[in-house]
Design a protein around this motif. Structure first.
Motif, PDB file in Angstrom:
ATOM      1  N   GLY B 293      33.211  46.771  32.355  1.00  0.00           N
ATOM      2  CA  GLY B 293      34.757  46.569  33.429  1.00  0.00           C
ATOM      3  C   GLY B 293      34.657  45.352  33.191  1.00  0.00           C
ATOM      4  N   CYS B 294      33.469  45.151  33.885  1.00  0.00           N
ATOM      5  CA  CYS B 294      33.483  43.511  33.303  1.00  0.00           C
ATOM      6  C   CYS B 294      34.491  42.688  31.881  1.00  0.00           C
ATOM      7  CB  CYS B 294      32.150  42.598  33.584  1.00  0.00           C
ATOM      8  SG  CYS B 294      32.268  41.094  33.718  1.00  0.00           S
ATOM      9  N   ALA B 295      35.936  42.001  32.687  1.00  0.00           N
ATOM     10  CA  ALA B 295      35.940  41.054  31.896  1.00  0.00           C
ATOM     11  C   ALA B 295      36.339  39.518  31.518  1.00  0.00           C
ATOM     12  CB  ALA B 295      37.852  41.262  32.226  1.00  0.00           C
ATOM     13  N   CYS B 296      35.310  39.528  31.950  1.00  0.00           N
ATOM     14  CA  CYS B 296      34.769  38.138  31.867  1.00  0.00           C
ATOM     15  C   CYS B 296      35.103  37.050  30.423  1.00  0.00           C
ATOM     16  CB  CYS B 296      32.998  37.788  31.959  1.00  0.00           C
ATOM     17  SG  CYS B 296      32.483  37.821  33.762  1.00  0.00           S
ATOM     18  N   GLU B 308      43.502  39.232  37.438  1.00  0.00           N
ATOM     19  CA  GLU B 308      43.862  40.848  36.831  1.00  0.00           C
ATOM     20  C   GLU B 308      42.976  41.812  36.520  1.00  0.00           C
ATOM     21  OE1 GLU B 308      46.812  39.276  34.129  1.00  0.00           O
ATOM     22  OE2 GLU B 308      46.268  37.412  34.596  1.00  0.00           O
ATOM     23  N   CYS B 309      41.376  40.297  36.209  1.00  0.00           N
ATOM     24  CA  CYS B 309      40.146  41.913  36.861  1.00  0.00           C
ATOM     25  C   CYS B 309      40.087  42.938  37.472  1.00  0.00           C
ATOM     26  CB  CYS B 309      38.539  41.190  36.587  1.00  0.00           C
ATOM     27  SG  CYS B 309      37.976  42.268  36.101  1.00  0.00           S
ATOM     28  N   PRO B 310      40.428  44.553  36.503  1.00  0.00           N
ATOM     29  CA  PRO B 310      40.575  45.230  38.365  1.00  0.00           C
ATOM     30  C   PRO B 310      39.480  45.078  39.179  1.00  0.00           C
ATOM     31  CG  PRO B 310      40.053  46.283  35.839  1.00  0.00           C
ATOM     32  CD  PRO B 310      40.165  44.752  35.975  1.00  0.00           C
ATOM     33  N   LEU B 311      38.605  44.909  39.186  1.00  0.00           N
ATOM     34  CA  LEU B 311      36.821  44.863  39.750  1.00  0.00           C
ATOM     35  C   LEU B 311      37.312  43.404  40.777  1.00  0.00           C
ATOM     36  CD1 LEU B 311      33.850  45.553  37.012  1.00  0.00           C
ATOM     37  CD2 LEU B 311      35.679  46.744  38.215  1.00  0.00           C
ATOM     38  N   PHE B 312      37.879  42.690  39.514  1.00  0.00           N
ATOM     39  CA  PHE B 312      38.086  41.154  41.100  1.00  0.00           C
ATOM     40  C   PHE B 312      38.505  41.224  42.414  1.00  0.00           C
ATOM     41  CE2 PHE B 312      40.088  37.827  42.916  1.00  0.00           C
ATOM     42  CZ  PHE B 312      39.226  36.871  42.420  1.00  0.00           C
ATOM     43  N   GLY B 313      37.174  41.107  43.421  1.00  0.00           N
ATOM     44  CA  GLY B 313      37.282  41.050  44.897  1.00  0.00           C
ATOM     45  C   GLY B 313      37.526  42.317  45.370  1.00  0.00           C
ATOM     46  N   VAL B 315      34.943  45.476  43.893  1.00  0.00           N
ATOM     47  CA  VAL B 315      33.470  45.402  43.325  1.00  0.00           C
ATOM     48  C   VAL B 315      33.181  44.022  43.433  1.00  0.00           C
ATOM     49  CG1 VAL B 315      32.337  47.203  41.313  1.00  0.00           C
ATOM     50  CG2 VAL B 315      34.519  47.905  42.089  1.00  0.00           C
ATOM     51  N   CYS B 316      33.674  43.488  42.814  1.00  0.00           N
ATOM     52  CA  CYS B 316      32.948  41.944  42.233  1.00  0.00           C
ATOM     53  C   CYS B 316      33.275  40.877  43.372  1.00  0.00           C
ATOM     54  CB  CYS B 316      33.149  41.577  40.642  1.00  0.00           C
ATOM     55  SG  CYS B 316      32.043  40.167  40.016  1.00  0.00           S
ATOM     56  N   THR B 317      32.363  40.471  43.861  1.00  0.00           N
ATOM     57  CA  THR B 317      32.524  39.311  44.438  1.00  0.00           C
ATOM     58  C   THR B 317      30.874  38.306  44.793  1.00  0.00           C
ATOM     59  OG1 THR B 317      31.081  40.351  46.219  1.00  0.00           O
ATOM     60  CG2 THR B 317      33.194  40.861  46.670  1.00  0.00           C
ATOM     61  N   PRO B 321      28.146  40.010  42.460  1.00  0.00           N
ATOM     62  CA  PRO B 321      28.927  39.878  41.265  1.00  0.00           C
ATOM     63  C   PRO B 321      28.357  40.747  40.388  1.00  0.00           C
ATOM     64  CG  PRO B 321      27.069  38.208  41.236  1.00  0.00           C
ATOM     65  CD  PRO B 321      26.460  39.350  41.958  1.00  0.00           C
ATOM     66  N   GLN B 322      29.475  41.436  39.669  1.00  0.00           N
ATOM     67  CA  GLN B 322      29.750  41.972  38.223  1.00  0.00           C
ATOM     68  C   GLN B 322      28.790  41.128  36.856  1.00  0.00           C
ATOM     69  OE1 GLN B 322      29.373  45.163  39.058  1.00  0.00           O
ATOM     70  NE2 GLN B 322      29.124  44.952  40.853  1.00  0.00           N
ATOM     71  N   GLY B 323      29.902  40.683  37.198  1.00  0.00           N
ATOM     72  CA  GLY B 323      29.554  39.880  35.231  1.00  0.00           C
ATOM     73  C   GLY B 323      28.880  38.063  35.864  1.00  0.00           C
ATOM     74  N   PRO B 324      28.992  36.686  35.344  1.00  0.00           N
ATOM     75  CA  PRO B 324      28.082  35.386  35.479  1.00  0.00           C
ATOM     76  C   PRO B 324      29.245  34.692  35.486  1.00  0.00           C
ATOM     77  CG  PRO B 324      28.399  36.154  33.428  1.00  0.00           C
ATOM     78  CD  PRO B 324      28.860  38.014  34.029  1.00  0.00           C
ATOM     79  N   CYS B 325      30.623  34.905  35.764  1.00  0.00           N
ATOM     80  CA  CYS B 325      31.962  34.410  35.912  1.00  0.00           C
ATOM     81  C   CYS B 325      31.616  34.352  37.666  1.00  0.00           C
ATOM     82  CB  CYS B 325      33.454  34.437  35.361  1.00  0.00           C
ATOM     83  SG  CYS B 325      33.527  34.493  33.111  1.00  0.00           S
ATOM     84  N   MET B 326      31.273  35.440  38.042  1.00  0.00           N
ATOM     85  CA  MET B 326      31.547  35.704  39.096  1.00  0.00           C
ATOM     86  C   MET B 326      30.175  34.533  39.886  1.00  0.00           C
ATOM     87  SD  MET B 326      33.121  36.488  41.831  1.00  0.00           S
ATOM     88  CE  MET B 326      34.819  37.986  41.811  1.00  0.00           C
ATOM     89  N   VAL B 327      29.408  34.626  39.204  1.00  0.00           N
ATOM     90  CA  VAL B 327      27.588  33.629  40.546  1.00  0.00           C
ATOM     91  C   VAL B 327      27.855  32.898  39.961  1.00  0.00           C
ATOM     92  CG1 VAL B 327      25.569  33.995  39.860  1.00  0.00           C
ATOM     93  CG2 VAL B 327      26.587  36.134  39.308  1.00  0.00           C
ATOM     94  N   ALA B 332      34.715  30.752  37.033  1.00  0.00           N
ATOM     95  CA  ALA B 332      36.093  30.959  37.068  1.00  0.00           C
ATOM     96  C   ALA B 332      36.821  31.756  37.865  1.00  0.00           C
ATOM     97  CB  ALA B 332      36.790  31.053  35.467  1.00  0.00           C
ATOM     98  N   CYS B 333      35.737  33.051  37.690  1.00  0.00           N
ATOM     99  CA  CYS B 333      35.820  34.562  39.175  1.00  0.00           C
ATOM    100  C   CYS B 333      35.495  33.421  40.783  1.00  0.00           C
ATOM    101  CB  CYS B 333      35.315  35.379  38.305  1.00  0.00           C
ATOM    102  SG  CYS B 333      36.213  36.228  37.088  1.00  0.00           S
ATOM    103  N   GLY B 334      34.318  33.349  40.213  1.00  0.00           N
ATOM    104  CA  GLY B 334      34.160  33.118  41.543  1.00  0.00           C
ATOM    105  C   GLY B 334      35.089  31.175  42.301  1.00  0.00           C
TER     106      GLY B 334
END
Ligand code: SF4
Lengths: 73, 340
Positions: B293-296, B308-313, B315-317, B321-327, B332-334
């Motif tokens: 599901g991670c759309a990194c 627009e990633c379904p996990l953003f905010g 499942v993924c915070t 973090p589910q993907g490295p862009c949040m870490v 960008a996600c972080g």
């Protein structure tokens, strides 16, 4: 993680400079630049990558202080 | 300024390659200052964001061995692998030490000759010379208990790949500190080959706005040129000492980019004569090992915004973090999450 931070060299011993970052003194390797005491350098991962003019360094420091709020909270 | 606010020409898409630019764009609310016709998208601008899960797994395996200490930058610690993160491995007893400089390995290795210190060598052109310097110093000091687990990448081949696979990106804001090493001149072939403008700029709001203005102007005038607006810091030729160090120890090779896949000659590996400093690992199928599901991959190529990633905010915070862009602090996600 590519961020490089400017600081001022306050002492040099061989290839190692003591660099002042907002009052914190850190040992920095100077092998990749030609710099001495009083110079501002752009430091990444403990190594100086570039010599900077003083006003450029100060402007950058200011900016990174602001950006830190964005990335760290 | 009014030009950017009132711009009503055809839509333009500009990629900012570097996470520090992304952070500054948010901090200064730059998106709200410019016309919606000018879209700023975040690129693969952070080495942490593009490090595959298989690499994290390899680092965890290394850290679990006897008489081995894994040295890593702090921003890698929370990146999820398929078997958990380095942080989780550390909590379970693996020998992992966070460093701020790879050169710290020198002192550690000299003090404990019976322990092998493996440096998790991740980075772009900005950081690679530091690993090269570490090797030079190890050789000089005769240290044999320092090795590198490498996932080193170079930005230019990745930008070429993006130019080929995402043709609707019209221009690029170049990564600042990578350019300090490579020099402005490194972007000229990209601008010429792909017919797109590349602009180098500082990180302040006025720098970024000036760069966006310049890029839009170059696009409209159909001038695919390089412009360096950051000449105080980025020289035409870059840092030749750093370039020489890179060339002495490393050679280009295909590399795996998380969420993207393999890009030819976009990585650096140790030259054959220095292979004894290398900790080999199987790169695995980097697409198959991403979190479900991670759309990194789509985020860092500008196909979608993080939100627009379904996990953003949900499942993924940043704390889970589910993907490295949040870490990563520059992911960008972080950055989007912290500035919602
Ligand atoms: S929000 Fe999380 S899961 Fe979605 S793309 Fe970003 S890092 Fe990956």
């Amino acid at each position: 993680m590519c961020v490089a931070i400017p600081g001022k060299i306050v002492a040099v011993a061989g290839a190692i400079g003591k660099v002042d970052f907002n009052g914190n003194l850190v040992d920095v390797n100077l092998n990749m630049v030609k710099a001495g005491v009083g110079d501002y350098v752009l430091v990444h991962a403990g190594v100086a990558l570039q010599v900077l003019a003083k006003d450029e360094a100060e402007e950058m420091l200011d900016l990174f202080r602001q950006l830190e709020e964005v990335v760290n909270n | 300024m009014t030009f950017l606010r009132d711009y009503a020409g055809p839509p333009v898409k500009i990629m900012e390659v570097c996470g520090t630019h992304t952070a500054s764009i948010f901090k200064n609310g730059i998106r709200s200052l410019i016309s919606p016709q000018i879209k700023l998208i975040s690129g693969p601008g952070c080495p942490v964001c593009v490090t595959p899960a298989a690499y994290i797994d390899a680092a965890v395996d290394v850290a679990q061995q006897e008489q081995v200490v894994l040295l890593t930058f702090g921003d890698m610690v929370k990146v999820p692998g398929t078997k958990g993160s380095l942080g989780e491995a550390k909590a379970a007893g693996a020998a992992i030490k966070v460093i701020y400089s790879p050169l710290q390995a020198l002192e550690l290795a000299a003090r404990k000759p019976e322990t092998l210190f493996v440096v998790a060598a991740v980075g772009f052109e900005t950081t690679v010379p530091v690993y090269a310097l570490l090797l030079a110093k190890c050789i000089e000091a005769g240290l044999t208990n320092v090795k590198l687990l490498t996932a080193l990448k170079t930005v230019m081949p990745a930008l070429a790949w993006i130019c080929r696979s995402e043709p609707d990106i019209d221009g690029f804001l170049c990564p600042g500190h990578v350019s300090v090493i490579t020099g402005a001149t490194a972007y000229r072939p990209l601008a010429a080959n792909y017919g797109k403008p590349f602009v180098i700029a500082g990180f302040g709001a006025e720098h970024i706005l000036a760069a966006v203005y310049e890029i839009v102007k170059l696009i409209r005038a159909d001038q695919p040129l390089l412009r360096n607006l950051y000449t105080n810091v980025v020289r035409e030729e870059g840092n030749p000492v750093a370039q020489e160090l890179i060339a002495r120890y490393f050679t280009p090779a295909a590399a795996h980019w998380r969420g993207i896949g393999e890009i030819g000659a976009s990585g650096l590996v140790l030259k054959d004569e220095f292979r004894h400093y290398d900790v080999p690992y199987a790169p695995g199928n980097c697409l198959a090992t991403d979190a479900p599901g991670c759309a990194c991959g789509q985020v860092i190529t500008g196909r979608i915004d993080p939100a627009e990633c379904p996990l953003f905010g949900q499942v993924c915070t940043p704390s889970r973090p589910q993907g490295p862009c949040m870490v990563s602090a520059e992911g960008a996600c972080g950055i989007w999450f912290r500035n919602r």
